[in-house]
Design a protein around this motif. Sequence first.
Motif, PDB file in Angstrom:
ATOM      1  N   GLY A 704      11.930  57.877  33.698  1.00  0.00           N
ATOM      2  CA  GLY A 704      10.647  58.575  33.640  1.00  0.00           C
ATOM      3  C   GLY A 704       9.761  58.030  32.546  1.00  0.00           C
ATOM      4  N   ARG A 705      10.343  57.766  31.382  1.00  0.00           N
ATOM      5  CA  ARG A 705       9.539  57.224  30.297  1.00  0.00           C
ATOM      6  C   ARG A 705       9.055  55.816  30.630  1.00  0.00           C
ATOM      7  NH1 ARG A 705      11.510  57.516  24.153  1.00  0.00           N
ATOM      8  NH2 ARG A 705      10.807  59.639  24.475  1.00  0.00           N
ATOM      9  N   ARG A 706       9.911  55.024  31.262  1.00  0.00           N
ATOM     10  CA  ARG A 706       9.505  53.668  31.647  1.00  0.00           C
ATOM     11  C   ARG A 706       8.341  53.711  32.626  1.00  0.00           C
ATOM     12  NH1 ARG A 706      14.900  51.718  33.932  1.00  0.00           N
ATOM     13  NH2 ARG A 706      13.594  50.116  34.892  1.00  0.00           N
ATOM     14  N   GLN A 707       8.440  54.629  33.617  1.00  0.00           N
ATOM     15  CA  GLN A 707       7.339  54.703  34.572  1.00  0.00           C
ATOM     16  C   GLN A 707       6.077  55.223  33.906  1.00  0.00           C
ATOM     17  OE1 GLN A 707       7.678  57.417  37.843  1.00  0.00           O
ATOM     18  NE2 GLN A 707       6.269  56.266  39.130  1.00  0.00           N
ATOM     19  N   ALA A 708       6.204  56.192  33.000  1.00  0.00           N
ATOM     20  CA  ALA A 708       5.035  56.691  32.277  1.00  0.00           C
ATOM     21  C   ALA A 708       4.375  55.569  31.491  1.00  0.00           C
ATOM     22  CB  ALA A 708       5.431  57.828  31.348  1.00  0.00           C
ATOM     23  N   ALA A 709       5.209  54.726  30.837  1.00  0.00           N
ATOM     24  CA  ALA A 709       4.661  53.603  30.076  1.00  0.00           C
ATOM     25  C   ALA A 709       3.949  52.620  30.992  1.00  0.00           C
ATOM     26  CB  ALA A 709       5.780  52.898  29.308  1.00  0.00           C
ATOM     27  N   VAL A 712       0.614  54.276  32.131  1.00  0.00           N
ATOM     28  CA  VAL A 712      -0.373  54.277  31.047  1.00  0.00           C
ATOM     29  C   VAL A 712      -0.907  52.873  30.805  1.00  0.00           C
ATOM     30  CG1 VAL A 712      -0.657  54.590  28.571  1.00  0.00           C
ATOM     31  CG2 VAL A 712       0.444  56.370  29.930  1.00  0.00           C
ATOM     32  N   SER A 713      -0.030  51.868  30.863  1.00  0.00           N
ATOM     33  CA  SER A 713      -0.487  50.477  30.702  1.00  0.00           C
ATOM     34  C   SER A 713      -1.488  50.117  31.786  1.00  0.00           C
ATOM     35  CB  SER A 713       0.713  49.522  30.747  1.00  0.00           C
ATOM     36  OG  SER A 713       1.620  49.800  29.711  1.00  0.00           O
ATOM     37  N   GLY A 714      -1.184  50.535  33.028  1.00  0.00           N
ATOM     38  CA  GLY A 714      -2.108  50.258  34.124  1.00  0.00           C
ATOM     39  C   GLY A 714      -3.436  50.980  33.953  1.00  0.00           C
ATOM     40  N   ILE A 715      -3.385  52.243  33.489  1.00  0.00           N
ATOM     41  CA  ILE A 715      -4.615  53.009  33.246  1.00  0.00           C
ATOM     42  C   ILE A 715      -5.479  52.307  32.206  1.00  0.00           C
ATOM     43  CG2 ILE A 715      -5.511  55.170  32.294  1.00  0.00           C
ATOM     44  CD1 ILE A 715      -3.010  56.536  33.511  1.00  0.00           C
ATOM     45  N   CYS A 716      -4.871  51.858  31.129  1.00  0.00           N
ATOM     46  CA  CYS A 716      -5.625  51.204  30.047  1.00  0.00           C
ATOM     47  C   CYS A 716      -6.247  49.899  30.526  1.00  0.00           C
ATOM     48  CB  CYS A 716      -4.710  50.956  28.849  1.00  0.00           C
ATOM     49  SG  CYS A 716      -4.151  52.464  28.028  1.00  0.00           S
ATOM     50  N   VAL A 717      -5.460  49.082  31.236  1.00  0.00           N
ATOM     51  CA  VAL A 717      -5.980  47.793  31.710  1.00  0.00           C
ATOM     52  C   VAL A 717      -7.115  48.008  32.711  1.00  0.00           C
ATOM     53  CG1 VAL A 717      -5.412  45.729  33.042  1.00  0.00           C
ATOM     54  CG2 VAL A 717      -3.838  46.549  31.283  1.00  0.00           C
TER      55      VAL A 717
END
Length: 821
Positions: A704-709, A712-717
């Motif tokens: 879950g944390r890996r997918q959240a990361a 979030v990385s995709g949202i930022c990019v």
Amino acid sequence: MPRPPLFALALLSAAALGYEILLMRLLSIIQWHHFAYMMISVALLGYGAAGALVALAQRTLIRHFVPAFAGGALLFGVGAMTCFALAQHVAFNPLEILWEPSQPLRLLLLYMLLFVPFFCAATSVCLCFSRFSEQVHRIYSFDILGAGLGCLGIIVALFLLSPVNALRLVSTAGMAAAALASVECRWHRPWLPALLLSAAIVPAGVPGDWIALRPSEYKELSQTLRIGNARVVAERSSPLGLVTVVESPSIPLRHAPGLSLNASLEPPPQLAVFTDGDGLSALNRYDGGRESLAYLGDLTSALPYHLLRGPKVLVLGSGAGADVLQAIYHRASAVDAVELNPQVIELVQGRFGAFSGKPYSAAGVHVFAGEARGFLAASMERYDLIQVALLDSFSTSSAGLYALSESYLYTVEAFQGYLRHLRPGGLLAITRWVTLPPRDIPKLFATAVAAMEAAGIPAPSRRLALVRGWKTATLVVKNGEFDAADLAALQEFCRTRSFDVEYFPGIQPGQANRYNVLDKPYFFDAAQALLGRERDQFLTHYKFDVRPATDDRPYFFHFFKWRTLPELLSLKAQGGLPLLEWGYPVLVATLLQATAAALLLIGVPLWILRRRAGRLPAMEPGGHGAAVAQRLPAWRVGFYFLAVGVGFMFVEIAFIQKFILFLSHPLYAVAVVLCAFLCFAGLGSRLGSRYLQRMPARAGDNRGRRQAALAVSGICVASLVYLVALPTVFRLLIALPDPARIAISVLLIAPLAFLMGMPFPLGLARVAASDETLVPWAWGINACASVVAAVLATLVAIHVGFTAVVLVALLLYAAAALACP
């Protein structure tokens, strides 16, 4: 074990979001936009309160899940109509709130009434998450997909129905959700769905007088209807506004903003056209002859026609057609008129065509329904004169009631667009109300100077002229330098009409402030300061905020400065409070109220839950109790959902604003962007859970944390790419037809929204797996955060712009990824 009522949940979420948007329209009609904004923001804390209730009464409510869910939906349907009807009977006058002690209490009563329907709907939604916590992703997808479709549905409904009938529809949808829930959950009382479905028909039979709209007595429409025999002769409704036409047989309407006191001819018979009870626009009787229009030559807005001969004219915001008639009177060679609301055009040309003479179909006149900036961006035409009409009322403008309204007509980028569409020697003319001390006009002047300097135009001081009457002022910007003939015609125009020349190239101090005399030449001094070296000092020390507005900070009507507040309050007894721009202090007050209530709704349930947990024996991981609470720190859960809630709302609001200019319509932007964000976020939640199940497990790692990361990385990019690329994309594609631009907008939003739908259900699923008692608490935190963020985003945008709002959101998402439970 009952099944989750997914379709009932989706219908209830659609009704709740539809009710939120509908209330904004209803309250804007009966009050003003910023008070509607404040009331809705506080009322939406019903979602946070629902989270607190479910957290504290979770066991009891889950044990009676079906009646509790259906009861919440039923009460929402009843309360949506009843609470609004009761709210209209509260004698609340926002203009008296600082000096009438009873007004804050009445405002509190309004909060409580509008709070109830949201609380009821949110209780059912939150209970669904708690009861079926193992299906968080599935439930969230139906919840948010329903909300997205509800947003689109209410916009469509407002095109087909009056606001009051749209309220009936929302109420019916809530009751129908109760019936649908009992069917989906296969409750053992077979007669109940039929009974609930019958109840859903009740709103259609509610008498119209019970829920009829009652606008504030201080609105222009209410004041006009006080005139003897004045009556409403036509009314049209759409999401763009409630258009009302009034005639006054006994006391004829004479609306001529800024008419010279030297004028010898009065206006012809007129009808008053109001939008949402304000913004009076005069519909003139016109029989094709020029004589009856002579008064239009004695307004400050007539100045450009004395500097041009037979111009090709563009009128932005043509309303009931007075500016078009002004162009016809001055023998313009061609007129293009742009009006946002097609219903206004229909009234002028159709219902009152015999009265108006159909000015939009006169020789050489072409009318376009659309938003001004979008029309210009898609047009290749060039004009001799671009005229921005006087679009608002004096009373509303002078009271600061537009302070929170975004306007893309008066930004630096807008001025640059206007100037690009002028022929050599062409003029841009903008007329505004004269407010004292000066606010609108200095800001308009500063914006024109900043636009020319940013475009690299030399010597802006030689391209500007400003004239003032007793009520209005007109700023003229030339695509070229004013010559001697121009200046002579300008001075002769003002002399014969007793208008003051406040600025022209080479003006001397003694030439200003001669007819409509003020104690100081405020406008002349402001123009000199804004063109001189002391401009920054003037903008810093001036008592009102007159810095140029930009597309990233489109709040032209925001003039408030905190350091001026004590002086304005000290002038209360002398009538100084009308100088206070109400919108901004109201926004700050709303933020403080919402934040205080949110902290209370977050803190009290947590304290009670922790006390209960402290009295329970320790349990192994996976159960409920003190050991679990220690393994999953409450601060971490709270911060995660707070950051995700604020971040989601920040990004959503910022991109709605950025798509307004591309879609050329604020209504399209809200409907398309909000619906796309919610629907694709729902898909992201649903598909994200399936991807999570397929992710390979790693030792010591949490999928879950890996997918959240990753999310979030995709949202930022994606967000950063959009901030850089969208202006270019919009500029290249804005000439496409409306359907193509809507489709492109949806495609652009889809990847970002898809990723944004993952962090919330991922976090909630993790909380549910560790400590189910915290699920409604975490859900409530997210709801409270969204309410606070909606207000905070506007405050941030006013000061530093919507780009900064997005950047703050990305920082919050990154922090949430680090704090992921």
